[in-house]
Design a protein around this motif. Structure first.
Motif, mmCIF file in Angstrom:
data_model
loop_
_atom_site.group_PDB
_atom_site.id
_atom_site.type_symbol
_atom_site.label_atom_id
_atom_site.label_comp_id
_atom_site.label_asym_id
_atom_site.label_seq_id
_atom_site.Cartn_x
_atom_site.Cartn_y
_atom_site.Cartn_z
ATOM 1 N N GLY A 12 -3.796 16.121 12.124
ATOM 2 C CA GLY A 12 -2.391 16.080 12.498
ATOM 3 C C GLY A 12 -1.883 17.394 13.079
ATOM 4 O O GLY A 12 -0.688 17.547 13.330
ATOM 5 N N GLU A 13 -2.787 18.341 13.324
ATOM 6 C CA GLU A 13 -2.374 19.621 13.920
ATOM 7 C C GLU A 13 -2.195 19.456 15.432
ATOM 8 O O GLU A 13 -3.031 18.824 16.092
ATOM 9 N N VAL A 14 -1.116 20.042 15.964
ATOM 10 C CA VAL A 14 -0.838 19.937 17.398
ATOM 11 C C VAL A 14 -1.341 21.195 18.102
ATOM 12 O O VAL A 14 -1.026 22.315 17.692
ATOM 13 N N VAL A 15 -2.139 21.013 19.149
ATOM 14 C CA VAL A 15 -2.679 22.145 19.915
ATOM 15 C C VAL A 15 -2.467 21.886 21.406
ATOM 16 O O VAL A 15 -2.801 20.812 21.894
ATOM 17 N N ARG A 26 -4.095 12.092 4.934
ATOM 18 C CA ARG A 26 -3.927 12.308 3.495
ATOM 19 C C ARG A 26 -4.431 11.125 2.676
ATOM 20 O O ARG A 26 -4.969 11.283 1.599
ATOM 21 N N HIS A 27 -4.258 9.926 3.219
ATOM 22 C CA HIS A 27 -4.614 8.722 2.467
ATOM 23 C C HIS A 27 -5.954 8.131 2.911
ATOM 24 O O HIS A 27 -6.329 7.047 2.446
ATOM 25 N N GLY A 28 -6.639 8.794 3.830
ATOM 26 C CA GLY A 28 -7.934 8.279 4.289
ATOM 27 C C GLY A 28 -7.823 6.970 5.054
ATOM 28 O O GLY A 28 -8.718 6.124 5.013
ATOM 29 N N LEU A 61 2.545 11.138 11.590
ATOM 30 C CA LEU A 61 1.880 9.872 11.251
ATOM 31 C C LEU A 61 0.396 10.111 10.952
ATOM 32 O O LEU A 61 -0.153 9.600 9.962
ATOM 33 N N ILE A 62 -0.255 10.887 11.806
ATOM 34 C CA ILE A 62 -1.685 11.164 11.601
ATOM 35 C C ILE A 62 -1.891 11.961 10.314
ATOM 36 O O ILE A 62 -2.872 11.754 9.583
ATOM 37 N N LEU A 87 0.849 -1.201 0.000
ATOM 38 C CA LEU A 87 0.000 0.000 0.000
ATOM 39 C C LEU A 87 0.884 1.251 0.000
ATOM 40 O O LEU A 87 1.891 1.295 0.728
ATOM 41 N N PRO A 88 0.526 2.266 -0.784
ATOM 42 C CA PRO A 88 1.421 3.422 -0.938
ATOM 43 C C PRO A 88 1.719 4.144 0.375
ATOM 44 O O PRO A 88 2.857 4.583 0.601
ATOM 45 N N TRP A 89 0.755 4.250 1.274
ATOM 46 C CA TRP A 89 0.971 5.002 2.503
ATOM 47 C C TRP A 89 1.890 4.262 3.473
ATOM 48 O O TRP A 89 2.507 4.878 4.350
#
Lengths: 272, 476
Positions: free
Chosen positions: B174-177, B62-64, B56-57, B4-6
């Protein structure tokens, strides 16, 4: 509008913004206050019923227009109380909607907890008019998202908190209220000595159990900055803006976009 | 390596030591401690930092690809079961533990730090991390936060949410808050409190600022034996009604004692139907002693056959043995156990326990009970043979019947194990259609993809239900 049902609230906010449950001088000079002065307000004086008490389970369900004084008067016949010990007498006559909306602190917090600990569940009406319930009526539950906790400290924005399930205690000795004060400043323990020295004689009370300075200061008092601390002030308008961190603001804005996109409930009350 | 590409991107990010795949991995990570439902991941990824976890997330978003966070895998509701396959994000390597701040009573810890390691790191300072789930020796901080874990001592000390001051949070893009972390109990909405208990569906907590509680200077522990379970629950009600708040109140029924005798040779007074363990603590000896005296009086009022108090720390450990080893001992009774978790108002405990015994008898499966009596938090443990599909089905159906009764009595589907996959379709028992709309609106605040821990907490969508039908096919 005198609130007599949640449907009243939903119908009212469907057509116009409303202000309600503002803690007097502790409030922001917000649009909410203007709305109240124009009588575009939700009047909670008739929304003050103790709906149900379960003495054996130490739990009660109450409407949020009730004051702490009245709630504890009614609970005393069941040998129960909400263990809220205010810094001043005035808080006893604030309604729960106001105290929850401000997460108003108190003198027994280190021992008996506070609003986020006591509210087990809530029935709310969002700014979009969705009426529903978060949480439950038992003292321990992790079923679903704890949405009810977000309305604590939200100054009546996002959703109108109509009814709450409260965790109670058997009556306990409470310290007497203090003299008048107009500032609460909670700091880290590591800053406590410095905070006490800074406030000096203006401190009415230094609550070491939560590292909270209770002070009576002049309106032009320059509040000292302590990292990570929070401040509540009365009678100073916009200076009473104790700003949350960026993460909280980020999610508050997203919550408002979901629950009250047209800012129908207490617009401007949180100053964000 | 999968083609798998991801997958190649994940290897590039974490290197071979940070990725596991293959048949053994699929088998080891296809469920948590709730073993009824299983679903294999494509791979297991083990980031070591917040930055790696976020990257990673981002790849998965991006790949669902669905991402299921996992701590130690001790969850009991299928919360770490990778329901739609994809990536299991194991926090095992995220074990950074900061220096404790003794003055402010805080410590920053990574999601993969075992619960007990936090207390061990600060014990010499006279502090501890209060949440104490029975799995605390291995269960992780991240898992405790995801489930808002409780434990025996939460009666007095509160659950995990009351001991987390702020979190580092990675959303589903994947955003860090960073949320919270300042001085306790702020006068504004605290969104970290909404993240806690969300079972990893709103985002991944990679680190947290933990509140440390002062360790009590005086601890007194007692174990009482009762002739009936209702005597034991009546004793608990009387203790609460007097205004006492013991540190813990735990009940174990007769079947648990059978298991303990078989496993460890423990002996109990003849005719014991229930044991009640009560612990009182505080900083002043006379106060704690007075509390324990009131507990003894309540036990006497409910005809306790014996009332033993611990004289030494070793005594205390011995009295706790029945509670701490109860579930483990169940392994002597049958090949498999499923531990349920439901809450009722404390006053309904006798009625509820009668219902549990009757339900088990009707379903012809064994049941034992050990539970947090002070909180009304029941843990019926069914013991059975999971090689027999009919028994598996009977266990699931009996569990659902018990949970429905909990809700009917004004309680909750879960007190500390979480909704997970197990109870997602039952949430409608507690909440009506509009309540569930509110629940879903919480996801709207945090999520854009719904690919973080899919098929958990909220009632299952079509895709999740179909998936479950496939893997449950063997049983029914």
């Amino acid at each position: 509008m005198v609130v007599r049902s949640l449907e009243d609230v939903r119908d009212t906010i469907s057509s116009r913004p409303v202000g309600y449950a503002q803690p007097g001088e502790w409030a922001m000079p917000s649009e909410a206050l203007i709305l109240q002065s124009q009588r575009q307000s939700l009047d909670l004086s008739a929304w003050n019923r103790v709906v149900d008490v379960s003495p054996a389970d130490l739990v009660a369900t109450v409407q949020t227009g009730i004051t702490v004084r009245e709630l504890n008067r009614q609970l005393s016949s069941h040998n129960l109380c909400l263990p809220y010990a205010p810094y001043s007498e005035a808080e006893l006559d604030m309604d729960l909607a106001t105290l929850i909306g401000t997460n108003f602190p108190h003198r027994l917090e280190a021992k008996t907890g506070s609003w986020r600990d006591w509210i087990l569940g809530a029935t709310v009406c969002t700014g979009t008019g969705l009426i529903g319930r978060f949480g439950s009526r038992v003292v321990k539950s992790v079923a679903g998202y704890d949405g009810h906790k977000i309305f604590v400290g939200a100054r009546g924005t996002l959703a109108f908190v109509a009814e709450v399930h409260l965790r109670l205690r058997v009556p306990l000795e409470t310290p007497p209220p203090l003299a008048d004060y107009n500032l609460l400043h909670r700091v880290w323990a590591s800053e406590w000595a410095s905070a006490c020295a800074t406030y000096g004689a203006t401190a009415v009370y230094a609550d070491e159990s939560t590292n909270t300075i209770v002070a009576q200061v002049p309106a032009d008092f320059r509040v000292p900055a302590f990292e990570g601390a929070w401040v509540m002030r009365s009678g100073v308008g916009k200076l009473n803006l104790s700003s949350p961190d960026q993460g909280q603001i980020h999610y508050y804005n997203r919550a408002q976009a979901v629950w009250d996109p047209e800012h129908r409930l207490n617009p401007g009350a949180l100053g964000l | 390596m999968s083609s798998l590409p991801w997958v190649a991107e994940v290897y590039d990010l974490l290197g071979p030591s940070g990725v596991r795949e293959g048949q053994l991995t699929e088998r080891a990570y296809d469920c948590d401690a709730y073993t009824v439902d299983r679903s294999a991941p494509t791979l297991v990824a083990m980031p070591t930092t917040t930055e790696e976890a976020a990257a990673l997330i981002q790849i998965c978003a991006r790949h669902g690809v669905p991402v299921t966070p996992r701590g130690a895998g001790t969850g009991l509701s299928g919360g770490a079961t990778p329901a739609l396959g994809g990536v299991v994000l194991s926090t095992t390597h995220m074990r950074a533990l900061g220096e404790p701040n003794q003055t402010n009573r805080t410590i920053k810890a990574g999601a993969g730090v075992p619960n007990v390691a936090i207390t061990e790191a600060v014990a010499q300072l006279g502090l501890h991390f209060a949440p104490d789930p029975s799995s605390q020796a291995v269960s992780t901080l991240g898992g405790n936060i995801a489930e808002n874990s409780g434990g025996p001592h939460t009666l007095k000390m509160g659950v995990t949410a009351q001991h987390i001051l702020g979190v580092t949070f990675i959303d589903d893009s994947g955003e860090v808050v960073a949320i919270g972390g300042g001085v306790r109990n702020p006068p504004w909405p605290d969104f970290s409190q909404l993240v806690i208990g969300s079972e990893g569906t709103l985002g991944l907590v990679s680190e947290a600022v933990c509140n440390l509680a002062p360790s009590p200077l005086v601890i007194q522990t007692a174990l009482a034996a009762f002739k009936t379970v209702s005597d034991a629950t009546g004793c608990v009600s009387e203790i609460i009604a007097t205004g006492l708040l013991p540190a813990a109140m735990e009940i174990m029924d007769a079947q648990i004692l059978v298991a303990l005798k078989a496993a460890f040779g423990l002996e109990f007074p003849d005719g014991t139907a229930a044991l009640l363990l009560v612990e009182c603590d505080g900083d002043q000896e006379p106060v704690v002693e007075a509390e324990m005296k009131a507990v003894a009086q309540a036990a006497q009022n409910h005809e306790a056959m014996t009332f033993e108090t611990a004289k030494t720390p070793q005594d205390r450990l011995r009295l706790w043995t029945a509670r701490k080893k109860g579930v483990g001992a169940m392994g002597r009774l049958a090949r498999s156990i499923v531990t349920h978790d439901g809450v009722i108002p404390r006053s309904k405990l006798p009625e509820m326990l009668d219902f549990v015994y009757a339900t088990a008898q009707e379903a012809q499966i064994g049941v034992a009970n050990l539970f947090h009596a002070g909180d009304g938090n029941l843990h019926p443990c069914f013991f059975f043979d999971d090689r027999d599909p009919a028994q598996v089905k009977a266990v699931v159906e009996a569990g659902e019947k018990i949970l429905k009764k909990c809700v009917e009595l004004g309680g909750s589907l879960t007190g500390e194990h979480g909704i997970g996959f197990e109870k997602a379709d039952l949430l409608g028992l507690m909440y009506n259609t509009d309540d569930l709309k509110l629940q879903r609106s919480v996801q709207e605040i945090f999520c854009t993809t719904l690919m973080l821990n899919p098929c958990k907490v909220l009632p299952l969508g079509k895709g999740c239900s179909e998936h479950r039908s496939r893997w449950r096919g063997a049983a029914w």
